[in-house]
Scaffold this motif. Sequence first.
Motif, short mmCIF file in Angstrom:
data_model
loop_
_atom_site.label_atom_id
_atom_site.label_comp_id
_atom_site.label_asym_id
_atom_site.label_seq_id
_atom_site.Cartn_x
_atom_site.Cartn_y
_atom_site.Cartn_z
N GLU A 257 -20.34 38.65 -50.05
CA GLU A 257 -20.02 37.25 -50.33
C GLU A 257 -19.98 36.25 -49.26
O GLU A 257 -19.05 36.37 -48.40
CB GLU A 257 -18.66 37.26 -50.92
CG GLU A 257 -18.59 38.23 -52.20
CD GLU A 257 -19.44 37.86 -53.27
OE1 GLU A 257 -19.88 36.64 -53.57
OE2 GLU A 257 -19.85 38.58 -54.22
N VAL A 258 -20.92 35.42 -49.03
CA VAL A 258 -21.19 34.50 -47.78
C VAL A 258 -20.57 33.33 -48.25
O VAL A 258 -20.83 32.61 -49.21
CB VAL A 258 -22.43 34.40 -47.40
CG1 VAL A 258 -22.46 33.41 -46.21
CG2 VAL A 258 -23.05 35.64 -47.13
N THR A 259 -19.52 32.63 -47.55
CA THR A 259 -18.89 31.43 -47.64
C THR A 259 -19.37 30.51 -46.49
O THR A 259 -19.18 30.77 -45.51
CB THR A 259 -17.38 31.35 -47.65
OG1 THR A 259 -17.00 32.18 -48.89
CG2 THR A 259 -16.78 30.10 -47.79
N MET A 260 -19.68 29.27 -46.82
CA MET A 260 -20.25 28.37 -45.74
C MET A 260 -19.63 26.89 -46.10
O MET A 260 -19.24 26.60 -47.04
CB MET A 260 -21.86 28.15 -45.82
CG MET A 260 -22.61 29.34 -45.53
SD MET A 260 -24.51 29.02 -46.01
CE MET A 260 -24.31 29.28 -47.72
N PHE A 261 -19.24 26.30 -44.83
CA PHE A 261 -18.51 25.01 -45.13
C PHE A 261 -19.47 24.07 -44.26
O PHE A 261 -19.94 24.26 -43.17
CB PHE A 261 -17.11 25.03 -44.39
CG PHE A 261 -16.54 23.54 -44.38
CD1 PHE A 261 -16.22 22.94 -45.49
CD2 PHE A 261 -16.31 23.06 -43.38
CE1 PHE A 261 -15.61 21.69 -45.53
CE2 PHE A 261 -15.90 21.58 -43.10
CZ PHE A 261 -15.44 21.11 -44.54
N PHE A 262 -19.83 23.07 -45.21
CA PHE A 262 -20.90 22.08 -44.66
C PHE A 262 -20.28 20.89 -44.42
O PHE A 262 -20.85 19.83 -43.83
CB PHE A 262 -21.97 21.76 -45.73
CG PHE A 262 -22.96 23.22 -45.80
CD1 PHE A 262 -24.02 23.02 -45.07
CD2 PHE A 262 -22.74 24.05 -46.74
CE1 PHE A 262 -24.98 24.23 -45.16
CE2 PHE A 262 -23.64 25.12 -46.86
CZ PHE A 262 -24.71 25.01 -46.24
N GLY A 263 -19.07 20.33 -44.87
CA GLY A 263 -18.33 19.17 -44.61
C GLY A 263 -18.88 18.04 -45.76
O GLY A 263 -18.92 18.59 -46.91
N ASN A 264 -19.31 16.96 -45.48
CA ASN A 264 -19.57 15.95 -46.47
C ASN A 264 -20.95 16.04 -46.79
O ASN A 264 -21.90 16.23 -46.17
CB ASN A 264 -19.77 14.51 -45.41
CG ASN A 264 -19.89 13.24 -46.41
OD1 ASN A 264 -20.36 13.52 -47.59
ND2 ASN A 264 -19.67 12.16 -45.74
N LEU A 265 -21.01 16.26 -48.07
CA LEU A 265 -22.29 16.63 -49.09
C LEU A 265 -22.50 15.46 -50.00
O LEU A 265 -23.02 15.78 -50.82
CB LEU A 265 -22.14 18.06 -49.42
CG LEU A 265 -22.10 19.15 -48.76
CD1 LEU A 265 -21.75 20.39 -49.43
CD2 LEU A 265 -23.24 19.24 -47.73
N GLN A 266 -21.97 14.12 -49.85
CA GLN A 266 -22.36 13.13 -50.78
C GLN A 266 -23.67 12.84 -50.73
O GLN A 266 -24.08 12.14 -51.94
CB GLN A 266 -21.46 11.84 -50.15
CG GLN A 266 -19.96 12.08 -50.27
CD GLN A 266 -19.30 10.98 -49.82
OE1 GLN A 266 -19.84 9.74 -49.32
NE2 GLN A 266 -17.96 11.04 -49.74
N SER A 267 -24.39 13.28 -49.98
CA SER A 267 -26.00 12.90 -49.99
C SER A 267 -26.87 13.71 -51.02
O SER A 267 -27.74 13.60 -51.64
CB SER A 267 -26.73 13.11 -48.82
OG SER A 267 -26.63 14.30 -48.26
N LEU A 268 -25.95 14.76 -51.69
CA LEU A 268 -26.60 15.67 -52.62
C LEU A 268 -26.79 15.14 -54.02
O LEU A 268 -25.63 14.53 -54.53
CB LEU A 268 -25.99 17.21 -52.59
CG LEU A 268 -26.06 17.77 -51.29
CD1 LEU A 268 -25.52 19.20 -51.33
CD2 LEU A 268 -27.43 17.90 -50.52
#
Length: 297
Positions: A257-268
Motif C-alpha cells: 500500500e503506497v501512500t504519496m503526498f503531493f501537496g496542492n492538487l487544485q489543478s486536477l
Amino acid sequence: MSLQNSEMEGIKNLRSGSLFLIISVLLASIGVIIAITGGLFGFVFSLGTLSAVGAVSSIFGTLIGIVVLVLLSAIIGLIGILRIKSGFSILKSLGRDVGIGGTGTTIYLVGLIIAIIGAFLSIILIGLPILVLAEFLILIGGILIGVGFYRVGEIYNEGLVKIGGILIIIPVGLLNFIGFILAYIGLGKVKPLATATQQSFGPQVYQVGQGTIKNNGYAYITLYSSTPASIVSARIEGVNIMPISISPTVLQIGNNEVTMFFGNLQSLSPNSPYIITFTINIGGNIINISTTAIYQP
C-alpha cells in the motif's frame, strides 16, 4: 477497454494517421508529375500529329487524371488528420501530455475547411484573403502537430518519433514528409507505458485495483511486486506533479500500500482519471510503470 488497450489504440491511430498522410503526399506528388510531364508530352505529341482534337483530348484526359489524384489525396489526407486527432485524444485522456497535438489537428482541420471555401470563392476574387488565412491556420496547426509528436517521442523514449516531430514542425513540405515517415517507423517500436515493463518472465511490479487521489494532497496506490524493489520517484502525467513524500519507498514481495503526498492538487479535474508513473529500481534495473488513480475531491 483496459488501460493498456486504450493506450495501444492511441499509438496505433497516430501511426496509421501518419501513414495516410504519407500516402496523401505521394498521390499529390504523382499528380504534379503528371501535370508537368504527362500533359506536356501528350500535348506535344498531339501537335506533332497535327490533330487539334487529339491535343484537346490529351489535355482533358490529363486534367481528369490530376483532379482524381488530387481529390483522392485530399480524402486520404483528411482521414489521416482525423486518425491523428483521435490518437492524441486517446493519449490525452490517459494523462499523457500531448494535448497540444490534438489542438493542432483541430486548427489544421479548420484551415482545410476554410481553404476549400476560399478555393471556391477565389473564382470571384474575394477568396484570396480567405486562402491566406487558411494557409496560416494550416501552418500553425502543422507546427502544433509536430510538437505533439515530439512529446510522444519524449514520453515513450523513442528518438525517431522525436526527430520526426521536429521535422514536422519545420514548415517545409519535404521535411514534413520525411518527418511523418520517421514518426511512422518510430511509433511501430513504441510500447504502452502500462505494459512496457510487465514482462512474461522475470521480476514484475504492477498495480492492483484502482488508485485514488484526495483533495488533501494524498494519493493511494496498491503495487504488487514479485521481488524486493525500491521506488525511486513518481509523477502525475499530464500535469507533471511529483510527490513531496512516498511511503514506503521499499517494496516487499506481495501487495504494497503506497501512500504519496503531493501537496496542492487544485489543478486536477474532479472525478477524472490520472496516470501516476513510478520509476522503480529492481536489482539495479531501472523501470517505469504506469498506474491509474481517480481524483476524488
